[in-house]
Design a protein around this motif. Structure first.
Motif, PDB file in Angstrom:
ATOM      1  N   ALA A 266      -3.312 -13.603 -70.347  1.00 59.15           N
ATOM      2  CA  ALA A 266      -3.300 -12.776 -71.554  1.00 59.15           C
ATOM      3  C   ALA A 266      -3.282 -11.290 -71.211  1.00 59.15           C
ATOM      4  N   GLY A 267      -3.930 -10.933 -70.102  1.00 54.80           N
ATOM      5  CA  GLY A 267      -4.004  -9.523 -69.722  1.00 54.80           C
ATOM      6  C   GLY A 267      -2.738  -8.976 -69.094  1.00 54.80           C
ATOM      7  N   THR A 268      -1.769  -9.851 -68.803  1.00 53.21           N
ATOM      8  CA  THR A 268      -0.557  -9.370 -68.143  1.00 53.21           C
ATOM      9  C   THR A 268       0.267  -8.429 -69.003  1.00 53.21           C
ATOM     10  N   PHE A 269       0.124  -8.531 -70.328  1.00 51.38           N
ATOM     11  CA  PHE A 269       0.894  -7.624 -71.184  1.00 51.38           C
ATOM     12  C   PHE A 269       0.510  -6.178 -70.901  1.00 51.38           C
ATOM     13  N   GLY A 270      -0.800  -5.925 -70.851  1.00 57.63           N
ATOM     14  CA  GLY A 270      -1.250  -4.571 -70.548  1.00 57.63           C
ATOM     15  C   GLY A 270      -0.958  -4.161 -69.121  1.00 57.63           C
ATOM     16  N   MET A 271      -1.158  -5.081 -68.166  1.00 56.46           N
ATOM     17  CA  MET A 271      -0.923  -4.751 -66.759  1.00 56.46           C
ATOM     18  C   MET A 271       0.562  -4.530 -66.475  1.00 56.46           C
ATOM     19  N   SER A 272       1.421  -5.333 -67.094  1.00 57.16           N
ATOM     20  CA  SER A 272       2.860  -5.152 -66.889  1.00 57.16           C
ATOM     21  C   SER A 272       3.339  -3.862 -67.528  1.00 57.16           C
ATOM     22  N   PHE A 341     -18.604 -16.140 -73.084  1.00 57.01           N
ATOM     23  CA  PHE A 341     -17.743 -15.100 -72.510  1.00 57.01           C
ATOM     24  C   PHE A 341     -17.101 -14.206 -73.572  1.00 57.01           C
ATOM     25  N   LEU A 342     -17.120 -14.617 -74.834  1.00 57.44           N
ATOM     26  CA  LEU A 342     -16.319 -13.961 -75.868  1.00 57.44           C
ATOM     27  C   LEU A 342     -16.618 -12.467 -76.033  1.00 57.44           C
ATOM     28  N   PRO A 343     -17.895 -12.014 -76.136  1.00 60.57           N
ATOM     29  CA  PRO A 343     -18.135 -10.571 -76.340  1.00 60.57           C
ATOM     30  C   PRO A 343     -17.502  -9.697 -75.258  1.00 60.57           C
ATOM     31  N   VAL A 344     -17.610 -10.116 -74.003  1.00 57.03           N
ATOM     32  CA  VAL A 344     -17.033  -9.341 -72.910  1.00 57.03           C
ATOM     33  C   VAL A 344     -15.511  -9.299 -73.018  1.00 57.03           C
ATOM     34  N   LEU A 345     -14.910 -10.430 -73.336  1.00 56.91           N
ATOM     35  CA  LEU A 345     -13.452 -10.514 -73.375  1.00 56.91           C
ATOM     36  C   LEU A 345     -12.857  -9.663 -74.491  1.00 56.91           C
ATOM     37  N   LEU A 346     -13.585  -9.480 -75.574  1.00 58.13           N
ATOM     38  CA  LEU A 346     -13.070  -8.653 -76.666  1.00 58.13           C
ATOM     39  C   LEU A 346     -13.078  -7.165 -76.316  1.00 58.13           C
ATOM     40  N   LEU A 347     -13.946  -6.747 -75.389  1.00 56.35           N
ATOM     41  CA  LEU A 347     -14.048  -5.334 -75.009  1.00 56.35           C
ATOM     42  C   LEU A 347     -13.253  -4.994 -73.754  1.00 56.35           C
ATOM     43  N   LEU A 348     -13.079  -5.951 -72.868  1.00 52.76           N
ATOM     44  CA  LEU A 348     -12.493  -5.699 -71.549  1.00 52.76           C
ATOM     45  C   LEU A 348     -11.114  -5.037 -71.575  1.00 52.76           C
ATOM     46  N   PRO A 349     -10.166  -5.435 -72.445  1.00 50.83           N
ATOM     47  CA  PRO A 349      -8.801  -4.882 -72.332  1.00 50.83           C
ATOM     48  C   PRO A 349      -8.688  -3.386 -72.553  1.00 50.83           C
ATOM     49  N   TRP A 350      -9.591  -2.780 -73.324  1.00 52.21           N
ATOM     50  CA  TRP A 350      -9.429  -1.366 -73.691  1.00 52.21           C
ATOM     51  C   TRP A 350      -9.576  -0.441 -72.484  1.00 52.21           C
ATOM     52  N   PRO A 351     -10.710  -0.437 -71.771  1.00 47.93           N
ATOM     53  CA  PRO A 351     -10.761   0.432 -70.584  1.00 47.93           C
ATOM     54  C   PRO A 351      -9.852  -0.042 -69.463  1.00 47.93           C
ATOM     55  N   LYS A 352      -9.630  -1.348 -69.354  1.00 47.57           N
ATOM     56  CA  LYS A 352      -8.796  -1.863 -68.270  1.00 47.57           C
ATOM     57  C   LYS A 352      -7.357  -1.381 -68.400  1.00 47.57           C
ATOM     58  N   ASN A 353      -6.786  -1.440 -69.594  1.00 45.08           N
ATOM     59  CA  ASN A 353      -5.405  -0.999 -69.783  1.00 45.08           C
ATOM     60  C   ASN A 353      -5.249   0.498 -69.562  1.00 45.08           C
ATOM     61  N   SER A 354      -6.206   1.277 -70.057  1.00 43.73           N
ATOM     62  CA  SER A 354      -6.133   2.724 -69.882  1.00 43.73           C
ATOM     63  C   SER A 354      -6.244   3.106 -68.406  1.00 43.73           C
ATOM     64  N   ASN A 355      -7.152   2.452 -67.688  1.00 45.23           N
ATOM     65  CA  ASN A 355      -7.277   2.703 -66.255  1.00 45.23           C
ATOM     66  C   ASN A 355      -5.997   2.325 -65.513  1.00 45.23           C
ATOM     67  N   ALA A 356      -5.358   1.246 -65.954  1.00 45.57           N
ATOM     68  CA  ALA A 356      -4.140   0.793 -65.278  1.00 45.57           C
ATOM     69  C   ALA A 356      -3.004   1.802 -65.413  1.00 45.57           C
ATOM     70  N   ILE A 357      -2.888   2.432 -66.582  1.00 49.17           N
ATOM     71  CA  ILE A 357      -1.874   3.478 -66.748  1.00 49.17           C
ATOM     72  C   ILE A 357      -2.129   4.619 -65.769  1.00 49.17           C
ATOM     73  N   CYS A 358      -3.398   5.019 -65.654  1.00 54.76           N
ATOM     74  CA  CYS A 358      -3.746   6.101 -64.730  1.00 54.76           C
ATOM     75  C   CYS A 358      -3.429   5.715 -63.293  1.00 54.76           C
ATOM     76  N   GLY A 359      -3.852   4.529 -62.881  1.00 53.76           N
ATOM     77  CA  GLY A 359      -3.663   4.115 -61.502  1.00 53.76           C
ATOM     78  C   GLY A 359      -2.203   4.029 -61.092  1.00 53.76           C
ATOM     79  N   ASN A 360      -1.377   3.414 -61.929  1.00 58.53           N
ATOM     80  CA  ASN A 360       0.035   3.268 -61.588  1.00 58.53           C
ATOM     81  C   ASN A 360       0.772   4.601 -61.603  1.00 58.53           C
ATOM     82  N   SER A 361       0.413   5.495 -62.519  1.00 57.28           N
ATOM     83  CA  SER A 361       1.036   6.814 -62.561  1.00 57.28           C
ATOM     84  C   SER A 361       0.645   7.646 -61.341  1.00 57.28           C
ATOM     85  N   LEU A 362      -0.631   7.577 -60.963  1.00 53.77           N
ATOM     86  CA  LEU A 362      -1.093   8.328 -59.799  1.00 53.77           C
ATOM     87  C   LEU A 362      -0.423   7.822 -58.519  1.00 53.77           C
TER      88      LEU A 362
END
Length: 434
Positions: A266-272, A341-362
């Motif tokens: 499910a997280g591949t959309f943001g990571m890709s 696991f549900l509470p964590v999974l609902l919050l995880l994508p937001w900082p993870k996707n934003s960090n991924a944009i930063c990491g790949n751009s850097l």
């Protein structure tokens, strides 16, 4: 890229679904084997992701010799990583499995799975490198079609060999490994057929950009090693955590074995989206584009990442709430662990996707060492030790162990975003090689 990545991780989800009918013990064996096998594929994917950036830069420059040089050196590095990885795993797999604390039957099933899975690793040495080449050139449909072609083959062969359809033997967990091997070999052949067209177009006998193969390999490794170390560290830390999770009881460990592949799928959309952003930034920098045009592109990329986070969080919710229907043979204790696991999974994508944009751009701008350092300390000084504390010492439930993944993203958030805003990375001439 998203659909390709979803199908890549979806192979693990499908295997887990097919194996779940064999019971929690088979799932636990698959979880152990995947922790080790993931290191092998993670090392290959790490260098492929680094090579993808180099391909994008060479493609953006328009120099055929540069593209040919990167193509050849990427293949050589991938083959070397494959050989080294298989050698190391053959030496350490037995002691690692024995240290897991699971029963001898589960350890034996995991060892059999790993032996067969070596064929997947060999095929992916070629497949990952070729996928990086096509993606870096913007031809993302070719790797996507390779998975679209081979995913049904994987499912059919795995199901037939797990359960013994017709004259085929019922191999159980080993059948899932054979299905993955057949599909990986077919995919590598498909990609190689398309790569032949590029080989014919490139100049023959022109040598390597920079003068020699040795110099070209040195330059490739100088750039790709920090990037590869970042991706490999992520996979290695995940595998170490998976081995720590094995100390849970059978039901909680089975729940983690089921949900972690879904997190990747499910997280591949943001990571890709983030990887595509990095490829585009590398191409723009290769074309000499800087300033407001680059900033405008990044603003669009961040908005897309937040939309992706919303979709991914929704997908996580659907998966967890539907687990009882998806996996009808699970015990109530396993389903309860999944629900925690549900509470964590609902919050995880937001900082993870934003960090991924930063990491790949850097990375695209040459800040490979900074990104590597940030990943290394957040994983090995935060995630792994805290996981060991929660699981081995405090013995808290599996939901707390999964929450550490969210904590890891939060500790990286400020360093990533502050570095992106400084602007030094936007000019590779000033940022340096790493």
């Amino acid at each position: 890229m998203t659909l390709r990545a979803m199908m890549l991780h979806g192979i693990v989800v499908i295997d887990a679904y097919l194996v779940s009918a064999l019971g929690e013990a088979a799932l636990a064996a698959m979880g152990l084997a995947s922790a080790i096998a993931g290191l092998l594929l993670g090392a290959q994917a790490a260098f492929a992701n680094a090579g993808q950036i180099l391909v994008a830069q060479a493609f953006g420059s328009g120099r055929a010799l540069a593209q040919q040089t990167v193509f050849r050196t990427n293949l050589l590095i991938s083959a070397g990583v494959c050989l080294l990885g298989l050698t190391i795993v053959s030496l350490v797999a037995g002691p690692v499995l024995r240290a897991s604390g699971q029963s001898e039957a589960i350890q034996g099933a995991a060892q059999t799975y790993l032996t067969i899975f070596a064929l997947v690793v060999i095929a992916e040495a070629l497949g990952q490198s070729l996928s990086a080449h096509f993606t870096g050139c913007g031809r993302t449909r070719i790797p996507f079609y390779s998975y679209l072609l081979t995913l049904p083959v994987n499912v059919a062969v795995s199901y037939a060999l797990i359960h013994g359809i017709g004259p085929l033997p019922a191999l159980g967990l080993a059948g899932a490994a054979w299905g993955s091997a057949v599909a990986a070999l077919l995919r590598a052949g498909y990609l190689a057929a398309f790569a032949l067209g590029d080989l014919r177009r490139w100049p023959r006998g022109a040598g390597y950009e920079g003068g020699s193969l040795r110099r070209a390999l040195t330059r490739n490794l100088a750039f790709s090693s920090p990037v590869a170390a970042t991706f490999f560290s992520a996979q290695a830390s995940a595998s170490v955590c998976m081995l720590i999770y094995a100390r849970y009881d059978l039901y909680q460990f089975a729940a983690l074995t089921l949900i972690l592949p879904w997190i990747h799928v499910a997280g591949t959309f943001g990571m890709s989206w983030a990887q595509a952003t990095g490829v585009t930034v590398a191409q723009l920098l290769g074309q000499g584009i800087r300033g407001e045009r680059l900033s405008a592109f990044l603003r669009v990329a961040f908005r897309g990442a937040m939309i992706a986070a919303c979709l991914v969080a929704t997908a996580y919710g659907v998966i967890v709430l539907s687990a009882g229907w998806i996996y009808g043979d699970l015990q109530p204790q396993t389903r309860a662990a999944l629900l925690s696991f549900l509470p964590v999974l609902l919050l995880l994508p937001w900082p993870k996707n934003s960090n991924a944009i930063c990491g790949n751009s850097l990375r695209a701008g040459g800040e490979t060492v900074y990104v590597m350092a940030l990943f290394l300390w957040s994983q090995w000084l935060f995630k792994v030790p805290l996981t060991a504390l929660v699981v081995l010492v405090l013995q808290w439930p599996a939901g707390w162990a999964l929450a550490i993944l969210l904590g890891e993203e939060l500790v990286k958030f400020a360093p990533f975003h502050l570095r992106l805003k400084r602007g030094r990375w936007r000019d590779p001439d000033r940022a340096g090689a790493g």
